[in-house]
Design a protein around this motif. Structure first.
Motif, PDB file in Angstrom:
ATOM      1  N   ARG A 144     -76.105 -25.369   9.172  1.00 49.22           N
ATOM      2  CA  ARG A 144     -75.528 -24.103   9.215  1.00 49.22           C
ATOM      3  C   ARG A 144     -76.171 -22.910   9.811  1.00 49.22           C
ATOM      4  NH1 ARG A 144     -72.938 -27.310   5.533  1.00 49.22           N
ATOM      5  NH2 ARG A 144     -70.960 -27.001   4.831  1.00 49.22           N
ATOM      6  N   GLY A 145     -77.478 -23.316   9.975  1.00 48.50           N
ATOM      7  CA  GLY A 145     -78.120 -22.171  10.897  1.00 48.50           C
ATOM      8  C   GLY A 145     -78.040 -22.161  12.285  1.00 48.50           C
ATOM      9  N   PHE A 146     -77.079 -23.393  12.750  1.00 47.24           N
ATOM     10  CA  PHE A 146     -77.255 -23.293  14.259  1.00 47.24           C
ATOM     11  C   PHE A 146     -75.788 -23.249  14.633  1.00 47.24           C
ATOM     12  CE2 PHE A 146     -81.196 -25.246  12.942  1.00 47.24           C
ATOM     13  CZ  PHE A 146     -82.168 -24.686  13.984  1.00 47.24           C
ATOM     14  N   ILE A 147     -74.874 -23.018  13.950  1.00 48.05           N
ATOM     15  CA  ILE A 147     -73.472 -23.227  14.196  1.00 48.05           C
ATOM     16  C   ILE A 147     -72.712 -21.821  14.656  1.00 48.05           C
ATOM     17  CG2 ILE A 147     -73.107 -25.399  13.147  1.00 48.05           C
ATOM     18  CD1 ILE A 147     -71.760 -23.878  10.890  1.00 48.05           C
ATOM     19  N   SER A 148     -73.263 -20.675  14.324  1.00 45.64           N
ATOM     20  CA  SER A 148     -72.707 -19.499  14.750  1.00 45.64           C
ATOM     21  C   SER A 148     -73.986 -18.493  15.577  1.00 45.64           C
ATOM     22  CB  SER A 148     -72.389 -18.405  13.495  1.00 45.64           C
ATOM     23  OG  SER A 148     -71.418 -19.016  12.856  1.00 45.64           O
ATOM     24  N   SER A 149     -73.712 -17.333  15.924  1.00 50.23           N
ATOM     25  CA  SER A 149     -74.809 -16.473  16.636  1.00 50.23           C
ATOM     26  C   SER A 149     -75.925 -16.357  15.856  1.00 50.23           C
ATOM     27  CB  SER A 149     -74.128 -15.212  17.225  1.00 50.23           C
ATOM     28  OG  SER A 149     -73.867 -14.191  16.296  1.00 50.23           O
ATOM     29  N   PRO A 150     -76.984 -16.285  16.521  1.00 53.81           N
ATOM     30  CA  PRO A 150     -78.210 -15.916  15.552  1.00 53.81           C
ATOM     31  C   PRO A 150     -78.110 -14.764  14.763  1.00 53.81           C
ATOM     32  CG  PRO A 150     -78.856 -16.387  17.959  1.00 53.81           C
ATOM     33  CD  PRO A 150     -77.283 -16.472  17.942  1.00 53.81           C
ATOM     34  N   LYS A 151     -77.524 -13.707  15.329  1.00 52.44           N
ATOM     35  CA  LYS A 151     -77.346 -12.437  14.317  1.00 52.44           C
ATOM     36  C   LYS A 151     -76.653 -12.574  13.175  1.00 52.44           C
ATOM     37  CE  LYS A 151     -78.691  -8.708  17.523  1.00 52.44           C
ATOM     38  NZ  LYS A 151     -78.383  -7.564  18.279  1.00 52.44           N
ATOM     39  N   THR A 152     -75.313 -13.518  13.358  1.00 52.99           N
ATOM     40  CA  THR A 152     -74.213 -13.697  12.341  1.00 52.99           C
ATOM     41  C   THR A 152     -74.892 -14.672  11.360  1.00 52.99           C
ATOM     42  OG1 THR A 152     -72.361 -13.554  13.998  1.00 52.99           O
ATOM     43  CG2 THR A 152     -72.099 -14.816  11.718  1.00 52.99           C
ATOM     44  N   THR A 153     -75.601 -15.681  11.988  1.00 52.80           N
ATOM     45  CA  THR A 153     -76.576 -16.576  10.882  1.00 52.80           C
ATOM     46  C   THR A 153     -77.406 -15.876  10.005  1.00 52.80           C
ATOM     47  OG1 THR A 153     -76.176 -18.244  12.550  1.00 52.80           O
ATOM     48  CG2 THR A 153     -78.017 -18.949  10.778  1.00 52.80           C
ATOM     49  N   LEU A 154     -78.230 -15.042  10.605  1.00 54.85           N
ATOM     50  CA  LEU A 154     -79.284 -14.260   9.910  1.00 54.85           C
ATOM     51  C   LEU A 154     -78.650 -13.445   8.840  1.00 54.85           C
ATOM     52  CD1 LEU A 154     -82.311 -13.553   9.177  1.00 54.85           C
ATOM     53  CD2 LEU A 154     -82.186 -11.681  11.094  1.00 54.85           C
ATOM     54  N   LYS A 155     -77.520 -12.694   9.167  1.00 54.83           N
ATOM     55  CA  LYS A 155     -76.936 -11.914   8.145  1.00 54.83           C
ATOM     56  C   LYS A 155     -76.362 -12.665   6.987  1.00 54.83           C
ATOM     57  CE  LYS A 155     -74.011  -9.000   9.778  1.00 54.83           C
ATOM     58  NZ  LYS A 155     -72.862  -8.359  10.583  1.00 54.83           N
ATOM     59  N   SER A 156     -75.917 -13.730   7.389  1.00 56.76           N
ATOM     60  CA  SER A 156     -75.259 -14.904   6.386  1.00 56.76           C
ATOM     61  C   SER A 156     -76.107 -15.317   5.412  1.00 56.76           C
ATOM     62  CB  SER A 156     -74.575 -16.042   7.147  1.00 56.76           C
ATOM     63  OG  SER A 156     -73.355 -15.620   7.722  1.00 56.76           O
ATOM     64  N   TYR A 157     -77.501 -15.739   5.953  1.00 56.87           N
ATOM     65  CA  TYR A 157     -78.487 -16.165   5.154  1.00 56.87           C
ATOM     66  C   TYR A 157     -79.185 -15.022   4.247  1.00 56.87           C
ATOM     67  CZ  TYR A 157     -79.015 -20.926   7.222  1.00 56.87           C
ATOM     68  OH  TYR A 157     -78.810 -22.123   7.580  1.00 56.87           O
ATOM     69  N   LEU A 158     -79.130 -13.911   4.614  1.00 57.05           N
ATOM     70  CA  LEU A 158     -79.803 -13.078   3.747  1.00 57.05           C
ATOM     71  C   LEU A 158     -78.745 -12.549   2.514  1.00 57.05           C
ATOM     72  CD1 LEU A 158     -81.235 -10.417   6.517  1.00 57.05           C
ATOM     73  CD2 LEU A 158     -82.334 -12.135   5.094  1.00 57.05           C
ATOM     74  N   TRP A 159     -77.397 -12.530   2.971  1.00 60.13           N
ATOM     75  CA  TRP A 159     -76.443 -12.468   1.869  1.00 60.13           C
ATOM     76  C   TRP A 159     -76.298 -13.607   1.021  1.00 60.13           C
ATOM     77  CZ3 TRP A 159     -74.506  -8.353   0.021  1.00 60.13           C
ATOM     78  CH2 TRP A 159     -74.251  -7.239   0.763  1.00 60.13           C
ATOM     79  N   ALA A 160     -76.507 -14.720   1.443  1.00 58.50           N
ATOM     80  CA  ALA A 160     -76.621 -15.897   0.778  1.00 58.50           C
ATOM     81  C   ALA A 160     -77.735 -15.892  -0.273  1.00 58.50           C
ATOM     82  CB  ALA A 160     -76.706 -17.111   1.398  1.00 58.50           C
ATOM     83  N   THR A 161     -78.897 -15.418   0.012  1.00 57.20           N
ATOM     84  CA  THR A 161     -80.167 -15.215  -0.863  1.00 57.20           C
ATOM     85  C   THR A 161     -79.724 -14.573  -2.272  1.00 57.20           C
ATOM     86  OG1 THR A 161     -81.674 -15.290   0.854  1.00 57.20           O
ATOM     87  CG2 THR A 161     -82.552 -14.622  -0.975  1.00 57.20           C
ATOM     88  N   VAL A 162     -79.076 -13.286  -1.942  1.00 57.14           N
ATOM     89  CA  VAL A 162     -78.781 -12.376  -3.018  1.00 57.14           C
ATOM     90  C   VAL A 162     -77.585 -12.832  -3.938  1.00 57.14           C
ATOM     91  CG1 VAL A 162     -77.928 -10.187  -3.431  1.00 57.14           C
ATOM     92  CG2 VAL A 162     -79.441 -10.236  -1.563  1.00 57.14           C
ATOM     93  N   ILE A 163     -76.576 -13.380  -3.207  1.00 54.84           N
ATOM     94  CA  ILE A 163     -75.495 -13.977  -4.125  1.00 54.84           C
ATOM     95  C   ILE A 163     -75.748 -15.039  -4.702  1.00 54.84           C
ATOM     96  CG2 ILE A 163     -72.996 -14.860  -3.741  1.00 54.84           C
ATOM     97  CD1 ILE A 163     -72.598 -13.158  -1.236  1.00 54.84           C
ATOM     98  N   GLY A 164     -76.290 -16.051  -3.969  1.00 55.58           N
ATOM     99  CA  GLY A 164     -76.646 -17.516  -4.605  1.00 55.58           C
ATOM    100  C   GLY A 164     -77.540 -17.094  -5.769  1.00 55.58           C
ATOM    101  N   ALA A 165     -78.879 -16.245  -5.702  1.00 51.45           N
ATOM    102  CA  ALA A 165     -79.570 -16.212  -6.754  1.00 51.45           C
ATOM    103  C   ALA A 165     -78.901 -15.354  -7.872  1.00 51.45           C
ATOM    104  CB  ALA A 165     -80.889 -15.127  -6.267  1.00 51.45           C
ATOM    105  N   SER A 166     -78.297 -14.318  -7.726  1.00 50.06           N
ATOM    106  CA  SER A 166     -77.521 -13.559  -8.653  1.00 50.06           C
ATOM    107  C   SER A 166     -76.503 -14.728  -9.652  1.00 50.06           C
ATOM    108  CB  SER A 166     -76.439 -12.740  -8.008  1.00 50.06           C
ATOM    109  OG  SER A 166     -77.349 -11.723  -7.614  1.00 50.06           O
ATOM    110  N   CYS A 167     -75.914 -15.535  -8.972  1.00 52.46           N
ATOM    111  CA  CYS A 167     -74.869 -16.738  -9.669  1.00 52.46           C
ATOM    112  C   CYS A 167     -75.745 -17.533 -10.572  1.00 52.46           C
ATOM    113  CB  CYS A 167     -74.115 -17.237  -8.551  1.00 52.46           C
ATOM    114  SG  CYS A 167     -72.650 -16.499  -7.541  1.00 52.46           S
ATOM    115  N   ILE A 168     -76.906 -17.637 -10.118  1.00 54.60           N
ATOM    116  CA  ILE A 168     -77.512 -18.757 -10.861  1.00 54.60           C
ATOM    117  C   ILE A 168     -78.269 -18.092 -12.219  1.00 54.60           C
ATOM    118  CG2 ILE A 168     -79.856 -19.830 -10.901  1.00 54.60           C
ATOM    119  CD1 ILE A 168     -77.685 -21.720  -9.570  1.00 54.60           C
ATOM    120  N   ILE A 169     -78.620 -16.724 -12.047  1.00 52.27           N
ATOM    121  CA  ILE A 169     -79.180 -16.086 -12.893  1.00 52.27           C
ATOM    122  C   ILE A 169     -77.774 -15.851 -14.062  1.00 52.27           C
ATOM    123  CG2 ILE A 169     -80.126 -13.758 -13.818  1.00 52.27           C
ATOM    124  CD1 ILE A 169     -81.512 -13.736 -11.107  1.00 52.27           C
ATOM    125  N   LEU A 170     -76.824 -15.435 -13.558  1.00 54.32           N
ATOM    126  CA  LEU A 170     -75.580 -15.305 -14.647  1.00 54.32           C
ATOM    127  C   LEU A 170     -75.291 -16.397 -15.093  1.00 54.32           C
ATOM    128  CD1 LEU A 170     -73.682 -12.793 -12.234  1.00 54.32           C
ATOM    129  CD2 LEU A 170     -74.766 -12.080 -14.409  1.00 54.32           C
TER     130      LEU A 170
END
Length: 452
Positions: free
Chosen positions: A242-268
């Motif tokens: 999934r790191g190579f299917i959208s533009s680099p900027k879109t991809t980076l933004k998505s991965y950063l958001w995924a870090t926050v959302i994913g970690a939060s869901c696991i803790i909850l």
């Protein structure tokens, strides 16, 4: 109707809905890259896909069980693995913008040759097989005792139904259904938390203050996670594809958001395990809590496991098809029909390990240890390293992984006490050793060049 009957109805209904909404496509870009009419996935679609593919049944079960063992410390420890999104996102962004690489395999082929591809494929093949059996086992556990007929029947039907909708459109199907599965997950998690938090004296504060921040009570595992995130994400093609299917900027933004959302869901979700421990319920925590509150919550928990497991398994099927037909065979005039046959094959081979009763958590910790040798390769992706650096690091990492599985760690090597102390020691010393054997040939090569 009995609870088991309702569970079967939910299993079939969820997959029928996913089959119905799944787009059919024979276009190569759609099937392998998740595009729609050659338009790549948006940041919103990509983020939801990344998050739900790592909020699989195995992960949320582990989060609850670690909350049960160590309180909030266990949840935070497991959430540490979600920094993998941050590490992978930044490195992949730089690989694409600075190195112009089109995939992980393109990078390895260019720098280290075909042998590197073969070795890497063996490692990620192990990971892909793990994803199938470790998640379907969770589904089966809600239908019957391990080894029973309802257990095997449910996980078999679930695997076949998930395969059916994935065959329709490959990665495009996976991206679209991931959005629906993510919405399901959030809704169901809110329902679960809305039930257990009001039932606890002190509310959220009680959950947050649970546990003991000591090495033996979960901090060992947190440190393991912080070490493994340097290598762990790169042996997971579900994440890296999934790191190579959208533009680099879109991809980076998505991965950063995924870090926050994913970690939060696991803790909850670790709150489920914390609640189970406070009420003296039996493990596994998810099933214990579900039974404590009765049929409705059991069905809710069952549904959240079904949707999260399906999200990971459909992505496993699509990543396997891409791995075989694009990354390995590099086929010209790629056949989507052949890719569908590959998906069927991995569904079969990924189910076989279930009959050998493997441990679910080992699918994360052991495979993560065996690939520690990938850390220097991707951290120093832009260094001019000889092939021996790659092979020395990867093979040494595998050796340390086998050591952990088959031999006890000597007492003098243990850095702490308690559970996961051996895992921490092996990962720390092993990762340092892998960096050393990776960098030494580079320094030696520079010394020779300067002498000449």
């Amino acid at each position: 109707m009995s609870t088991l009957t309702w569970q079967w109805i939910i299993l079939i209904a969820v997959n029928v809905v996913l089959f119905w909404v799944s787009p059919w496509s024979n276009k190569v870009n759609d099937f392998f890259r998740g595009s729609h009419n050659d338009k790549p996935p948006s940041a919103f679609l990509l983020t939801s896909s990344l998050v739900i593919c790592w909020l699989f049944a195995k992960s949320i079960t582990n989060a609850a069980d670690l909350g049960y063992q160590f309180g909030i410390v266990g949840g935070v420890a497991y959430a540490g693995y979600y920094l993998s999104f941050l590490v992978a996102g930044v490195i992949i962004y730089r690989m694409r913008t600075k190195g112009q690489y089109k995939s992980i395999h393109h990078f390895l082929q260019t720098k280290y040759g075909k042998g590197a591809i073969i070795l890497f494929t063996i490692l990620i093949g192990f990971r892909l097989l793990n994803e199938i059996w470790s998640n379907t086992m969770i589904v089966g556990s809600y239908f019957g005792e391990k080894g029973s007929m309802p257990y095997f029947a449910s996980l078999t039907v679930f695997t076949l139904l998930t395969l059916a909708y994935t065959l329709k459109g490959g990665m495009r199907t996976s991206i679209i259904t991931d959005l629906i599965q993510m919405a399901f997950f959030v809704l169901l998690m809110v329902i679960i938390l809305g039930i257990i938090i009001p039932e606890t004296d002190g509310g959220i504060k009680t959950f947050v203050q649970s546990g003991d921040w000591s090495m033996a009570q979960g901090v060992n595992l947190l440190l393991v996670a912080l070490i493994q995130v340097l290598s762990y994400p790169f042996h997971d093609p579900i994440l890296t594809d999934r790191g190579f299917i959208s533009s680099p900027k879109t991809t980076l933004k998505s991965y950063l958001w995924a870090t926050v959302i994913g970690a939060s869901c696991i803790i909850l979700f670790s709150f489920v395990g914390i609640f189970a421990k406070m009420r003296g319920l039996e493990a596994p925590a998810t099933i214990g809590v579900a039974k404590f509150f009765g049929t409705i919550l059991l069905l809710v928990m069952n549904t959240i496991m079904l949707t999260s497991a399906a999200a990971t398994i459909d992505s496993t099927f699509t990543s396997t098809a891409k791995l075989v037909h694009i990354d390995l065979l590099n086929e010209k005039g790629i056949s989507v029909s052949k890719a569908r046959l590959t998906m069927i094959a991995i569904a079969v081979f990924g189910t076989i390990p279930i009959f050998f009763n493997p441990e679910i958590l080992s699918a994360t910790t052991i495979s993560g240890t065996m690939v520690m040798g990938l850390a220097p390769i991707f951290v120093f992706w832009n260094l001019d390293a000889p092939k021996i650096s790659y092979f020395a690091s990867v093979v040494l990492g595998v050796v340390f992984g086998f050591w952990l599985v088959f031999y006890p760690v000597p007492t003098f090597m243990l850095l702490s006490e308690g559970k996961y102390a051996d895992l921490l020691s092996i990962n720390l010393f092993g990762t340092i050793a892998c960096f050393i054997v990776f960098l030494l040939p580079i320094l030696f090569k520079k010394k020779i060049e300067s002498a000449n």
